[in-house]
Design an enzyme around this catalytic site. Structure first.
Site, PDB file in Angstrom:
ATOM      1  N   HIS A  71     -45.312  13.665  12.758  1.00 26.77           N
ATOM      2  CA  HIS A  71     -46.038  12.767  13.658  1.00 26.77           C
ATOM      3  C   HIS A  71     -45.361  12.599  15.009  1.00 26.77           C
ATOM      4  CE1 HIS A  71     -47.971  10.896   9.815  1.00 26.77           C
ATOM      5  NE2 HIS A  71     -48.545  12.022  10.161  1.00 26.77           N
ATOM      6  N   CYS A  77     -46.815  15.218  28.436  1.00 31.74           N
ATOM      7  CA  CYS A  77     -48.146  15.309  29.014  1.00 31.74           C
ATOM      8  C   CYS A  77     -49.092  15.823  27.932  1.00 31.74           C
ATOM      9  CB  CYS A  77     -48.122  16.272  30.191  1.00 31.74           C
ATOM     10  SG  CYS A  77     -49.770  16.779  30.709  1.00 31.74           S
ATOM     11  N   CYS A 109     -50.372  19.712  29.522  1.00 34.04           N
ATOM     12  CA  CYS A 109     -49.520  20.905  29.591  1.00 34.04           C
ATOM     13  C   CYS A 109     -48.265  20.798  28.728  1.00 34.04           C
ATOM     14  CB  CYS A 109     -49.130  21.181  31.042  1.00 34.04           C
ATOM     15  SG  CYS A 109     -47.947  19.990  31.715  1.00 34.04           S
ATOM     16  N   SER A 118     -42.563   5.868   1.901  1.00 27.49           N
ATOM     17  CA  SER A 118     -43.899   6.145   2.433  1.00 27.49           C
ATOM     18  C   SER A 118     -44.944   5.596   1.478  1.00 27.49           C
ATOM     19  CB  SER A 118     -44.119   7.646   2.612  1.00 27.49           C
ATOM     20  OG  SER A 118     -45.469   7.878   2.985  1.00 27.49           O
TER      21      SER A 118
HETATM   22  P1  NAD Z   1     -46.111   2.808   5.668  1.00 27.14           P
HETATM   23  O1  NAD Z   1     -45.810   1.647   6.553  1.00 27.14           O
HETATM   24  O2  NAD Z   1     -47.500   3.130   5.353  1.00 27.14           O
HETATM   25  O3  NAD Z   1     -45.351   2.643   4.275  1.00 27.14           O
HETATM   26  C1  NAD Z   1     -44.007   2.258   4.203  1.00 27.14           C
HETATM   27  C2  NAD Z   1     -43.702   1.984   2.744  1.00 27.14           C
HETATM   28  O4  NAD Z   1     -42.312   1.714   2.620  1.00 27.14           O
HETATM   29  C3  NAD Z   1     -44.451   0.767   2.201  1.00 27.14           C
HETATM   30  O5  NAD Z   1     -45.067   1.115   0.981  1.00 27.14           O
HETATM   31  C4  NAD Z   1     -43.348  -0.283   2.010  1.00 27.14           C
HETATM   32  O6  NAD Z   1     -43.599  -1.104   0.892  1.00 27.14           O
HETATM   33  C5  NAD Z   1     -42.118   0.592   1.789  1.00 27.14           C
HETATM   34  N1  NAD Z   1     -40.842  -0.025   2.207  1.00 27.14           N
HETATM   35  C6  NAD Z   1     -40.584  -0.661   3.386  1.00 27.14           C
HETATM   36  N2  NAD Z   1     -39.275  -1.023   3.441  1.00 27.14           N
HETATM   37  C7  NAD Z   1     -38.717  -0.626   2.264  1.00 27.14           C
HETATM   38  C8  NAD Z   1     -37.393  -0.721   1.716  1.00 27.14           C
HETATM   39  N3  NAD Z   1     -36.372  -1.286   2.392  1.00 27.14           N
HETATM   40  N4  NAD Z   1     -37.176  -0.227   0.466  1.00 27.14           N
HETATM   41  C9  NAD Z   1     -38.185   0.357  -0.245  1.00 27.14           C
HETATM   42  N5  NAD Z   1     -39.445   0.490   0.245  1.00 27.14           N
HETATM   43  C10 NAD Z   1     -39.707   0.005   1.475  1.00 27.14           C
HETATM   44  O7  NAD Z   1     -45.337   4.044   6.303  1.00 27.14           O
HETATM   45  P2  NAD Z   1     -45.687   5.582   6.286  1.00 27.14           P
HETATM   46  O8  NAD Z   1     -46.173   6.003   4.947  1.00 27.14           O
HETATM   47  O9  NAD Z   1     -44.521   6.236   6.879  1.00 27.14           O
HETATM   48  O10 NAD Z   1     -46.926   5.701   7.285  1.00 27.14           O
HETATM   49  C11 NAD Z   1     -46.891   5.036   8.532  1.00 27.14           C
HETATM   50  C12 NAD Z   1     -47.082   5.937   9.748  1.00 27.14           C
HETATM   51  O11 NAD Z   1     -46.702   5.194  10.891  1.00 27.14           O
HETATM   52  C13 NAD Z   1     -46.160   7.116   9.729  1.00 27.14           C
HETATM   53  O12 NAD Z   1     -46.932   8.253   9.686  1.00 27.14           O
HETATM   54  C14 NAD Z   1     -45.355   7.054  11.035  1.00 27.14           C
HETATM   55  O13 NAD Z   1     -45.779   8.058  11.928  1.00 27.14           O
HETATM   56  C15 NAD Z   1     -45.672   5.747  11.673  1.00 27.14           C
HETATM   57  N6  NAD Z   1     -44.557   4.766  11.728  1.00 27.14           N
HETATM   58  C16 NAD Z   1     -43.275   5.196  11.929  1.00 27.14           C
HETATM   59  C17 NAD Z   1     -42.231   4.281  11.992  1.00 27.14           C
HETATM   60  C18 NAD Z   1     -40.840   4.811  12.242  1.00 27.14           C
HETATM   61  O14 NAD Z   1     -40.674   5.883  12.819  1.00 27.14           O
HETATM   62  N7  NAD Z   1     -39.791   4.106  11.782  1.00 27.14           N
HETATM   63  C19 NAD Z   1     -42.483   2.918  11.835  1.00 27.14           C
HETATM   64  C20 NAD Z   1     -43.824   2.505  11.633  1.00 27.14           C
HETATM   65  C21 NAD Z   1     -44.854   3.443  11.582  1.00 27.14           C
HETATM   66 ZN    ZN Z   2     -49.170  18.181  32.432  1.00 27.60          ZN
END
Ligand code: NAD
Ligand code: ZN
Length: 252
Positions: A126, A134, A137, A199
């Protein structure tokens, strides 16, 4: 199998790690919550506060772009202060030990790179929010460049091609990055242990990789404090805190 308690979960995980030749982690926002970066779907997570801005809206509306950048800069103190947590450090230790060839992540926070993974071994499905690109490009920009222009005239356009500049992340409605999808597929198909960590496994196609690994013969471990839809097919489910679970695997 669902681990009864943290200790037996850590023990079973340790045995599986010791037996494995090639471990591929698949990480989500949950691995970063202990660093102060909120996840999406937990109570108080980012989604409960802000509706995500889809890609076509970002591209077609200056107002949406201004809002997207306003939110991003509002989060900057949190991203800037975040240091790799126990989960990141444990995986970096296994990487250094030669057990992990590369890592697949949904995260955009750059913390796996900061923990010691080479950039080319972090497969970012992601993208990455610590710099900008951009949308036309692909020219990369650093955030201070964007901020300086944003403060003057709102969300800026590319100085090469005049298309909008966005964080280097994949928004809803935007195509998945081809090279990353290909590498993640190869990794999932060839590992013998897949660790799905922090996740909710509801964002597709990313959530397909743990299942793909399992279908190709790997063992699957899910570490997440809430149930996921793939718990039934996992060999081991550890429904406890990620830092607590992976802390014992942080090397010296
Ligand atoms: P999500 O928020 O859907 O799921 C996170 C999961 O982790 C939840 O089920 C939650 O209960 C669990 N969790 C949180 N803290 C925990 C801990 N300390 N111990 C155990 N479990 C824990 O996240 P996702 O599945 O990664 O999907 C969200 C999307 O959003 C991703 O694709 C990402 O691109 C983006 N995102 C990224 C970040 C980051 O880079 N840190 C933060 C938020 C969202
Ligand atoms: Zn550009």
């Amino acid at each position: 199998m669902i681990a009864r308690d943290l200790r037996s979960g850590v023990e079973a995980l340790g045995d599986m790690i010791a037996e494995a030749q090639s471990i591929v982690p698949f990480t989500g926002a949950g691995i970063s919550t202990e660093t102060g970066i909120p996840d999406f779907r937990s109570p108080g997570g980012l989604w409960t506060r802000n509706r995500p801005i889809p890609f076509d809206e970002f591209v077609s509306s200056q107002e949406a772009r201004d809002e997207a950048w306003r939110r991003r800069f509002a989060m900057e103190p949190v991203f800037a202060a975040a240091k790799p947590g126990r989960g990141h450090r444990a995986l970096a230790s296994l990487y250094k030990a030669g057990k992990i060839p590369a890592i697949i992540t949904q995260n955009i926070d750059n913390l796996h790179q900061m923990s010691g993974f080479k950039a080319e071994d972090v497969i970012e499905l992601h993208g990455n929010t610590t710099y900008a690109r951009c949308v036309g490009c692909g020219q990369a920009y650093d955030l201070p460049w964007v901020k300086a222009r944003f403060d003057e005239n709102g969300a800026p356009d590319c100085r090469v091609c005049s298309e909008p500049v966005k964080t280097a992340t994949i928004s809803f409605g935007q195509a998945m990055p081809e090279g990353e999808m290909r590498r993640a597929t190869e990794l999932a198909q060839h590992c013998d242990l897949m660790l799905a960590i922090g996740s909710s496994l509801v964002v597709w196609p990313a959530a397909g990789f743990p299942l793909m690994a399992k279908n190709c013969g790997a063992k699957l471990v899910i570490i997440n404090n809430e149930p996921t839809e793939q718990d039934d097919v996992a060999d081991l489910v550890i429904r406890f805190d990620i830092g607590e679970t992976l802390g014992p695997f942080v090397g010296n």
